[in-house]
Design a protein around this motif. Sequence first.
Motif, mmCIF file in Angstrom:
data_model
loop_
_atom_site.group_PDB
_atom_site.id
_atom_site.type_symbol
_atom_site.label_atom_id
_atom_site.label_comp_id
_atom_site.label_asym_id
_atom_site.label_seq_id
_atom_site.Cartn_x
_atom_site.Cartn_y
_atom_site.Cartn_z
ATOM 1 N N SER A 121 16.758 3.562 -74.923
ATOM 2 C CA SER A 121 15.719 2.770 -75.577
ATOM 3 C C SER A 121 14.355 3.067 -74.965
ATOM 4 O O SER A 121 13.356 3.180 -75.680
ATOM 5 N N ARG A 122 14.313 3.218 -73.649
ATOM 6 C CA ARG A 122 13.049 3.561 -72.999
ATOM 7 C C ARG A 122 12.576 4.945 -73.453
ATOM 8 O O ARG A 122 11.394 5.142 -73.753
ATOM 9 N N GLY A 123 13.493 5.899 -73.513
ATOM 10 C CA GLY A 123 13.138 7.253 -73.912
ATOM 11 C C GLY A 123 12.634 7.343 -75.338
ATOM 12 O O GLY A 123 11.782 8.182 -75.651
ATOM 13 N N LEU A 124 13.136 6.472 -76.216
ATOM 14 C CA LEU A 124 12.703 6.505 -77.609
ATOM 15 C C LEU A 124 11.215 6.201 -77.765
ATOM 16 O O LEU A 124 10.613 6.555 -78.769
ATOM 17 N N PHE A 125 10.640 5.519 -76.777
ATOM 18 C CA PHE A 125 9.209 5.218 -76.807
ATOM 19 C C PHE A 125 8.405 6.257 -76.032
ATOM 20 O O PHE A 125 7.219 6.059 -75.760
ATOM 21 N N GLY A 126 9.055 7.352 -75.671
ATOM 22 C CA GLY A 126 8.348 8.424 -74.981
ATOM 23 C C GLY A 126 8.020 8.123 -73.539
ATOM 24 O O GLY A 126 7.179 8.802 -72.934
ATOM 25 N N LYS A 127 8.681 7.133 -72.970
ATOM 26 C CA LYS A 127 8.424 6.772 -71.582
ATOM 27 C C LYS A 127 9.242 7.667 -70.651
ATOM 28 O O LYS A 127 10.416 7.952 -70.934
ATOM 29 N N PRO A 128 8.654 8.104 -69.534
ATOM 30 C CA PRO A 128 9.420 8.912 -68.583
ATOM 31 C C PRO A 128 10.509 8.082 -67.919
ATOM 32 O O PRO A 128 10.426 6.847 -67.866
ATOM 33 N N ALA A 129 11.530 8.748 -67.436
ATOM 34 C CA ALA A 129 12.626 8.053 -66.755
ATOM 35 C C ALA A 129 12.083 7.250 -65.580
ATOM 36 O O ALA A 129 11.212 7.705 -64.841
ATOM 37 N N ASN A 130 12.603 6.037 -65.437
ATOM 38 C CA ASN A 130 12.183 5.166 -64.332
ATOM 39 C C ASN A 130 13.395 4.354 -63.904
ATOM 40 O O ASN A 130 13.547 3.194 -64.290
ATOM 41 N N PRO A 131 14.298 4.974 -63.117
ATOM 42 C CA PRO A 131 15.538 4.295 -62.722
ATOM 43 C C PRO A 131 15.303 2.961 -62.031
ATOM 44 O O PRO A 131 16.064 2.009 -62.241
ATOM 45 N N ALA A 132 14.249 2.872 -61.222
ATOM 46 C CA ALA A 132 13.990 1.625 -60.490
ATOM 47 C C ALA A 132 13.650 0.494 -61.446
ATOM 48 O O ALA A 132 14.125 -0.642 -61.287
ATOM 49 N N LEU A 133 12.824 0.784 -62.464
ATOM 50 C CA LEU A 133 12.462 -0.260 -63.412
ATOM 51 C C LEU A 133 13.671 -0.678 -64.242
ATOM 52 O O LEU A 133 13.894 -1.874 -64.465
ATOM 53 N N VAL A 134 14.461 0.287 -64.708
ATOM 54 C CA VAL A 134 15.651 -0.040 -65.493
ATOM 55 C C VAL A 134 16.607 -0.886 -64.660
ATOM 56 O O VAL A 134 17.173 -1.874 -65.158
ATOM 57 N N GLU A 135 16.772 -0.546 -63.389
ATOM 58 C CA GLU A 135 17.648 -1.344 -62.527
ATOM 59 C C GLU A 135 17.122 -2.763 -62.384
ATOM 60 O O GLU A 135 17.896 -3.732 -62.437
ATOM 61 N N LYS A 136 15.798 -2.914 -62.220
ATOM 62 C CA LYS A 136 15.227 -4.252 -62.080
ATOM 63 C C LYS A 136 15.464 -5.085 -63.338
ATOM 64 O O LYS A 136 15.830 -6.272 -63.255
ATOM 65 N N VAL A 137 15.252 -4.468 -64.503
ATOM 66 C CA VAL A 137 15.473 -5.194 -65.759
ATOM 67 C C VAL A 137 16.924 -5.662 -65.854
ATOM 68 O O VAL A 137 17.204 -6.814 -66.200
ATOM 69 N N LEU A 138 17.857 -4.778 -65.527
ATOM 70 C CA LEU A 138 19.276 -5.128 -65.615
ATOM 71 C C LEU A 138 19.646 -6.189 -64.583
ATOM 72 O O LEU A 138 20.434 -7.104 -64.877
#
Length: 326
Positions: A112-129
């Motif tokens: 979902s993040r990639g679909l908006f053209g955002k670069p990978a950000n494992p730390a942010l995805v982990e925080k959201v989860l």
Amino acid sequence: MPGKKGYTLPMQSILSLRGVSKTYATGHSALKDVSLDIQRGEIFALLGPNGAGKTTLISIICGLVRPSAGTISAGGHDIVRDWRPARSLIGLVPQELTTDAFETVLATVRLSRGLFGKPANPALVEKVLRDLSLWEKRDSKIMTLSGGMKRRVMIAKALSHEPQILFLDEPTAGVDVELRRDMWRVIRELRDTGVTIILTTHYLEEAEEMADRIGVIRKGELILVERKQDLMRTLGRKELTLHLARPLAAIPPALAAHPLTLSEDGLRLVYTYTSATPDGGSDAAAPASIAPVLRELAAAGIDFTDLDTRQSSLEEIFVGLVHADA
């Protein structure tokens, strides 16, 4: 996510609608000349009965449905002409659970993040989860999750690209009390970081507790937009119930000018009134002070043993608005 926790962002419009209408090919008019400004960093509750136009309005703002007339800007970007930057500012959690059942939680949110053209950000995805209590489920396929956990995944997907505006369309529908409480905690934290929250809900106690402002839509028309406190103060009615020491056969003529009702057993006298209006005045038809009626009761020799008060809930106000002149 924009802003800093604990920092009060200046109140300015982040979403602006002017004369938005939607008429379908069948001739059905779903929205009629809706104009509205949503302030940055507020929680705005959009209330209305089924079929009032709430989901249509959200779908238009999110670029899923084209308006028949009017303009909408998100963060200064027109949602039609500048749809890409406008859409990147918006996250949407729809009513329906629409996820890839065979994919894992982590992969879904990353995609979902990639679909908006955002670069990978494992730390942010982990925080959201982690914030949504999904980290322990990150490798689970979505088909194995409960309905409440799937709802959390939908929120995680909507937050994955760091939107400034988050739409929540009935976010707690079908969610148990514990999950609902957790979700509202997350929503408060998002608002504290400056994210603007626009929600629809049938749980009016949630809107009463959470919202800064409330809009009511009926038959495609936005009939009211008020700060929650002002709405409760100006439209909320209060009742003072006096438990009498001795039964009354009837309300004395000296008190007839007051909006009083007497219970069938003559032991309870109910006085209906309103709060003071914001400018300090009152509704002449329903006085804002209880002092005069208490003085006149004492002068008439009417004693009471106890009293209690109650105020109209948001639900009662809402029902009155949507059914007025229906």
